[in-house]
Design an enzyme around this catalytic site. Structure first.
Site, short mmCIF file in Angstrom:
data_model
loop_
_atom_site.label_atom_id
_atom_site.label_comp_id
_atom_site.label_asym_id
_atom_site.label_seq_id
_atom_site.Cartn_x
_atom_site.Cartn_y
_atom_site.Cartn_z
N ASP A 37 45.25 -7.45 -68.55
CA ASP A 37 45.52 -6.50 -67.47
C ASP A 37 45.54 -5.10 -68.04
OD1 ASP A 37 46.81 -7.21 -64.41
OD2 ASP A 37 46.91 -5.13 -65.08
N ASP A 58 40.65 -2.69 -70.11
CA ASP A 58 40.07 -2.21 -68.86
C ASP A 58 38.74 -2.94 -68.72
OD1 ASP A 58 38.62 -0.88 -66.90
OD2 ASP A 58 39.34 1.11 -67.47
N ASN A 85 38.78 -11.96 -62.54
CA ASN A 85 39.48 -11.80 -61.26
C ASN A 85 39.90 -10.36 -60.95
OD1 ASN A 85 41.53 -12.68 -59.08
ND2 ASN A 85 42.82 -11.76 -60.68
N TYR A 153 33.57 -2.06 -51.69
CA TYR A 153 34.25 -3.33 -51.98
C TYR A 153 33.39 -4.50 -51.49
CZ TYR A 153 37.94 -6.88 -52.06
OH TYR A 153 38.67 -8.02 -52.31
N LYS A 157 31.52 -7.40 -53.81
CA LYS A 157 31.83 -8.83 -53.73
C LYS A 157 30.57 -9.64 -53.41
CE LYS A 157 36.17 -8.51 -54.80
NZ LYS A 157 36.64 -9.00 -56.11
N THR A 188 50.02 -10.42 -49.91
CA THR A 188 50.55 -9.68 -51.07
C THR A 188 51.62 -8.70 -50.59
OG1 THR A 188 48.82 -8.04 -50.75
CG2 THR A 188 48.37 -9.78 -52.34
N1 LIG Z 1 44.59 -9.89 -51.93
C1 LIG Z 1 43.64 -10.27 -51.10
O1 LIG Z 1 43.84 -10.37 -49.89
C2 LIG Z 1 42.27 -10.61 -51.66
C3 LIG Z 1 41.33 -11.24 -50.82
C4 LIG Z 1 40.08 -11.54 -51.34
C5 LIG Z 1 39.77 -11.23 -52.65
N2 LIG Z 1 40.70 -10.62 -53.44
C6 LIG Z 1 40.33 -10.29 -54.81
O2 LIG Z 1 41.21 -10.99 -55.68
C7 LIG Z 1 41.33 -10.28 -56.91
C8 LIG Z 1 42.79 -10.08 -57.22
O3 LIG Z 1 43.39 -9.40 -56.15
P1 LIG Z 1 44.98 -9.28 -55.95
O4 LIG Z 1 45.23 -9.14 -54.50
O5 LIG Z 1 45.65 -10.34 -56.73
O6 LIG Z 1 45.20 -7.82 -56.62
P2 LIG Z 1 46.47 -7.16 -57.34
O7 LIG Z 1 46.31 -5.69 -57.13
O8 LIG Z 1 47.75 -7.82 -56.95
O9 LIG Z 1 46.19 -7.50 -58.90
C9 LIG Z 1 45.09 -7.00 -59.58
C10 LIG Z 1 45.44 -6.80 -61.03
O10 LIG Z 1 44.28 -6.31 -61.69
C11 LIG Z 1 44.64 -5.28 -62.57
N3 LIG Z 1 43.50 -4.39 -62.76
C12 LIG Z 1 43.00 -3.49 -61.89
N4 LIG Z 1 41.97 -2.83 -62.43
C13 LIG Z 1 41.81 -3.33 -63.68
C14 LIG Z 1 40.91 -3.04 -64.74
N5 LIG Z 1 39.97 -2.10 -64.62
N6 LIG Z 1 41.03 -3.75 -65.88
C15 LIG Z 1 42.00 -4.69 -66.02
N7 LIG Z 1 42.87 -4.99 -65.06
C16 LIG Z 1 42.78 -4.33 -63.90
C17 LIG Z 1 45.82 -4.58 -61.92
O11 LIG Z 1 46.60 -3.89 -62.87
C18 LIG Z 1 46.55 -5.75 -61.26
O12 LIG Z 1 47.55 -6.29 -62.10
C19 LIG Z 1 40.54 -8.99 -56.72
O13 LIG Z 1 39.24 -9.14 -57.29
C20 LIG Z 1 40.46 -8.85 -55.22
O14 LIG Z 1 39.36 -8.09 -54.82
C21 LIG Z 1 41.95 -10.30 -52.96
#
Ligand SMILES: NC(=O)c1ccc[n+]([C@@H]2O[C@H](COP(=O)([O-])OP(=O)(O)OC[C@H]3O[C@@H](n4cnc5c(N)ncnc54)[C@H](O)[C@@H]3O)[C@@H](O)[C@H]2O)c1
Length: 254
Positions: A37, A58, A85, A153, A157, A188
């Site tokens: 992370d 990153d 992810n 976004y 995807k 979330t």
């Molecule tokens: N939450 C939703 O409703 C949802 C739905 C469909 C898809 N997604 C996808 O699921 C994945 C996770 O989403 P989430 O809701 O758990 O997000 P979140 O924001 O809770 O967690 C994402 C994590 O990624 C880390 N992060 C961000 N940019 C980064 C980088 N450049 N390098 C390393 N780490 C990085 C952040 O610090 C954070 O801890 C994402 O790809 C998101 O697009 C989420």
């Protein structure tokens, strides 16, 4: 279940949300988890909780991605699972009419180019092992259009989904499976806060979900654990929807 006993799993974005829930699930199933992370505080906390190793990286920076897999391999001796992810959905990514090129590019870098880097640099380890499972996080918006647009976004995807399909096919005979998980909207803290302030906004989305609620992160993690495990040994190049039925629905139950 101990389906991932002693497998080495690298999870990006494991400090929060779906990544954190998956780190917990993988650890419960016996995996050695490498928590990646950008956020050092969240990442360290997650790694401590699951008895794993934290690597700050990153994922939009190629050298960081190379280093995180190298560290995983040097520490544990293999890289068996990559859950690519990490992703962002910032507010300045909106309608195509108002989204500027900088916002567009940042989202492409973090959501799509990162998955390119992660796959590019983990596949050589898996080829040498003759075995590996990659799960990339796409989204239900990769297969459906939304009038509440986040244009970069959605495009990112769609790219993750197409790239996953191609890699799954290309490496299928080398023992490497590559699948995309497509979550529906997940409950979330951010989403809760947004919708608590604006119930109409929540309702506009909930009406499309046959199951009638948002997903819990643990429900996405359960699907990822399945795809990562040998239970999914005949599944590759798949778009694995975990969306409460959204993408199949026309009229939903009252
Ligand atoms: N939450 C939703 O409703 C949802 C739905 C469909 C898809 N997604 C996808 O699921 C994945 C996770 O989403 P989430 O809701 O758990 O997000 P979140 O924001 O809770 O967690 C994402 C994590 O990624 C880390 N992060 C961000 N940019 C980064 C980088 N450049 N390098 C390393 N780490 C990085 C952040 O610090 C954070 O801890 C994402 O790809 C998101 O697009 C989420």
């Amino acid at each position: 279940m101990q389906r991932l006993q002693d497998r080495v799993a690298v999870i990006t974005g494991a400090g929060s949300g779906i990544g954190l829930a998956t780190a917990r699930r993988f650890a419960q199933e016996g995996a050695k988890v490498v928590v990646v992370d950008l956020d050092e505080v969240a990442g360290t906390k997650a790694a401590d909780e699951v008895g794993g190793l934290y690597v700050q990286a990153d994922v939009s920076v190629e050298d960081d991605v190379v280093r995180m897999f190298q560290t995983a391999h040097d520490t544990f001796g293999s890289v068996d699972i990559a859950f690519n992810n990490a992703g962002i959905s910032p507010p300045d990514d909106d309608s195509i009419l108002t989204t500027g090129i900088d916002a567009w590019r940042r989202v492409q870098e973090v959501n799509l180019t990162s998955v390119y880097y992660c796959c590019k640099h983990v596949i050589p380890y898996m080829r040498r092992q003759g075995k590996g499972s990659i799960v990339n996080t796409a989204s239900f918006v990769a297969v459906m259009g939304s009038a509440t647009s986040q244009i970069s976004y959605t495009a990112s995807k769609g790219g993750v989904l197409a790239m996953t399909r191609e890699l799954g096919v290309q490496f299928a005979r080398e023992g490497i499976r590559v699948n995309a998980v497509c979550p529906g909207p997940v409950d979330t803290p951010l989403l809760q806060e947004l919708f608590a302030k604006d119930p109409e906004r929540a309702q506009r989305r909930l009406v499309h979900i046959p199951i009638g609620r948002f997903a819990r992160a643990e429900e996405i993690a359960a699907a990822v654990a399945f795809l990562a495990s040998d239970d999914a040994s005949f599944i590759t190049a798949a778009e694995f929807l975990v969306d409460g039925g959204i993408s199949s629905a026309y009229v939903t139950p009252l």
